[in-house]
Enzyme design. Structure first.
Site, PDB file in Angstrom:
ATOM      1  N   GLU A  76       0.825  -1.198   0.000  1.00 47.02           N
ATOM      2  CA  GLU A  76       0.000   0.000   0.000  1.00 47.02           C
ATOM      3  C   GLU A  76       0.862   1.252   0.000  1.00 47.02           C
ATOM      4  O   GLU A  76       1.977   1.238   0.506  1.00 47.02           O
ATOM      5  CB  GLU A  76      -0.832   0.088   1.266  1.00 47.02           C
ATOM      6  CG  GLU A  76      -1.306  -1.209   1.779  1.00 47.02           C
ATOM      7  CD  GLU A  76      -1.822  -1.107   3.208  1.00 47.02           C
ATOM      8  OE1 GLU A  76      -2.634  -1.943   3.549  1.00 47.02           O
ATOM      9  OE2 GLU A  76      -1.416  -0.214   3.959  1.00 47.02           O
ATOM     10  N   CYS A  89       3.216   8.342   1.792  1.00 49.72           N
ATOM     11  CA  CYS A  89       3.640   7.328   2.753  1.00 49.72           C
ATOM     12  C   CYS A  89       3.778   6.026   1.977  1.00 49.72           C
ATOM     13  O   CYS A  89       2.793   5.525   1.430  1.00 49.72           O
ATOM     14  CB  CYS A  89       2.583   7.226   3.847  1.00 49.72           C
ATOM     15  SG  CYS A  89       2.947   5.945   5.038  1.00 49.72           S
ATOM     16  N   CYS A  96       5.785  -7.520   7.334  1.00 50.30           N
ATOM     17  CA  CYS A  96       6.900  -7.073   8.172  1.00 50.30           C
ATOM     18  C   CYS A  96       7.244  -8.165   9.175  1.00 50.30           C
ATOM     19  O   CYS A  96       6.358  -8.850   9.686  1.00 50.30           O
ATOM     20  CB  CYS A  96       6.541  -5.793   8.919  1.00 50.30           C
ATOM     21  SG  CYS A  96       7.922  -5.140   9.899  1.00 50.30           S
ATOM     22  N   CYS A 100       5.359  -5.989  15.784  1.00 50.62           N
ATOM     23  CA  CYS A 100       4.814  -5.046  16.769  1.00 50.62           C
ATOM     24  C   CYS A 100       3.322  -5.365  16.947  1.00 50.62           C
ATOM     25  O   CYS A 100       2.592  -5.496  15.957  1.00 50.62           O
ATOM     26  CB  CYS A 100       5.023  -3.610  16.307  1.00 50.62           C
ATOM     27  SG  CYS A 100       6.759  -3.287  15.927  1.00 50.62           S
ATOM     28  N   CYS A 103       0.297  -3.290  15.317  1.00 51.97           N
ATOM     29  CA  CYS A 103       0.431  -2.882  13.918  1.00 51.97           C
ATOM     30  C   CYS A 103      -0.173  -3.929  12.987  1.00 51.97           C
ATOM     31  O   CYS A 103       0.146  -5.117  13.076  1.00 51.97           O
ATOM     32  CB  CYS A 103       1.921  -2.697  13.606  1.00 51.97           C
ATOM     33  SG  CYS A 103       2.265  -2.467  11.857  1.00 51.97           S
ATOM     34  N   CYS A 320      -1.298   2.026   8.879  1.00 51.20           N
ATOM     35  CA  CYS A 320      -0.275   1.071   8.461  1.00 51.20           C
ATOM     36  C   CYS A 320      -0.810  -0.349   8.253  1.00 51.20           C
ATOM     37  O   CYS A 320      -1.224  -1.012   9.193  1.00 51.20           O
ATOM     38  CB  CYS A 320       0.813   1.081   9.522  1.00 51.20           C
ATOM     39  SG  CYS A 320       2.161  -0.035   9.253  1.00 51.20           S
TER      40      CYS A 320
END
Ligand code: SAH
Ligand code: SF4
Length: 327
Positions: A76, A89, A96, A100, A103, A320
């Site tokens: 994205e 962004c 990832c 975290c 997220c 995110c």
């Protein structure tokens, strides 16, 4: 070009077509002979990304695009229009590996690194779109999907390419890399003395709390991370931004604010706090307006600049990883 028996300046013509004219397919290159255009079409891939979905926020100020990569994975990128700025962004990885807990990208796990071309293509997509409105990209932040310092070489290669004065010529100071805090990469980045801005996802001021939110803190605890940030500041003279997603009753307390103020004392820095964007895989909630204000006042009272950011594009899952994780 020399392999094809073409004059070397052809390469320059193609480069400028790509980065000055925003051309994205071989037939658009009217500045070179048709025979070379055909060679381009037969031998090179021009399309790194294909657009899968575009969403516009209800106020029309935020646009989010979901792109499909050639291997079917999704990433994205988001455009945020402000009065005098158009900030992009962009993503550095599909998924990832850092995990975290709050997220959406972390919750989906790691898929793969993006190539430098796939990072560049996100910027050029929006550069072309804005060009059609007589507008330009003013800032690029690596705050989309992925950890840019886990994909260090490709991320910096993409920045260097976009920075090329013969090409897109986008100033290094207008990029911001956001990292979860990979200390060796921060040290390497400091030693390279780049003009690129650095943002650190801190989110907690003591190791127990930070490790519970950002598992990477086990490996690189807060004091080591802040030492690396001080190295970066000493090497570059640039201010570091600390990011803080304010989570109700978790890290928006006066105790955390005071602890944070003490840790950041004397540092050339700024705290960017933003109310948490709640995600499906995490039970934490956003802070309240009052608690955010109090947090900010405590930091300001200790001489630490702090801004409470507005959340943008909430109605289009522009937090995110929030769009890709729904598909
Ligand atoms: N991996 C890098 C950059 C991408 S994340 C990093 O972690 O810094 C960009 C920023 O969004 C980080 O500060 C991250 O902590 C924050 N973020 C992630 N999920 C969020 C959420 N649900 N609400 C608010 N901020 C979030
Ligand atoms: Fe990865 Fe950043 Fe999300 Fe953490 S906050 S999981 S590092 S994208």
């Amino acid at each position: 070009m020399s392999e094809w028996g073409e004059p070397v300046y052809r390469a320059q013509q193609i480069w400028q077509g790509l980065y000055r004219q925003y051309w994205s397919s071989p037939e658009q290159f009217t500045n070179i002979p048709k025979s070379v255009r055909m060679l381009l079409a037969e031998n090179l891939e021009f399309k790194a990304l294909s657009l899968a979905t575009t969403l516009n926020s209800s106020d029309g100020q935020t646009v989010k695009s979901l792109f499909k990569l050639p291997d079917g994975k999704s990433i994205e990128a988001v455009l945020m229009r402000y009065e005098k700025r158009n900030t992009l962004c962009i993503s550095s990885q599909a998924g990832c590996a850092m995990g975290c807990v709050f997220c959406a990208t972390g919750q989906m796990g790691f898929k793969r690194h993006l190539s430098s071309g796939e990072i560049v293509a996100q910027v050029m997509y929006y550069a072309f779109l804005l060009h059609g409105e007589n507008a330009v990209v003013t800032n690029v932040v690596l705050m989309g999907m992925g950890e840019p310092f886990h994909n260090y070489d490709n991320t910096l290669a993409a920045i260097d390419r976009l920075n090329d004065p013969q090409g897109y010529n986008f100033g290094a100071r207008r990029f911001t890399i956001s990292t979860v805090g990979l200390v060796p990469a921060i040290r390497r980045f400091a030693a390279e003395k780049r003009q690129v801005n650095l943002a650190i996802s801190l989110h907690a001021a003591d190791d127990d709390l930070r490790t519970s939110m950002l598992p990477v803190n086990k490996r690189y605890p807060i004091d080591d991370l802040l030492a690396a940030c001080r190295e970066y500041i000493a090497a570059t003279g640039r201010r570091v931004t600390f990011e803080w997603a304010l989570i109700n009753e978790v890290n928006d307390t006066p105790e955390q604010a005071i602890l944070l103020a003490n840790k950041l004392k004397g540092m050339l820095c700024h705290v960017n706090a933003i109310p948490l964007n709640p995600t499906l895989g995490y039970s934490g909630q956003a802070t309240t307006h009052e608690r955010a204000e109090k947090f900010k006042q405590i930091l300001n009272g200790h001489g630490i600049p702090c801004t409470i950011r507005l959340r943008r594009g909430i109605d289009i899952q522009a937090g995110c990883g929030q769009l890709a994780s729904q598909l």
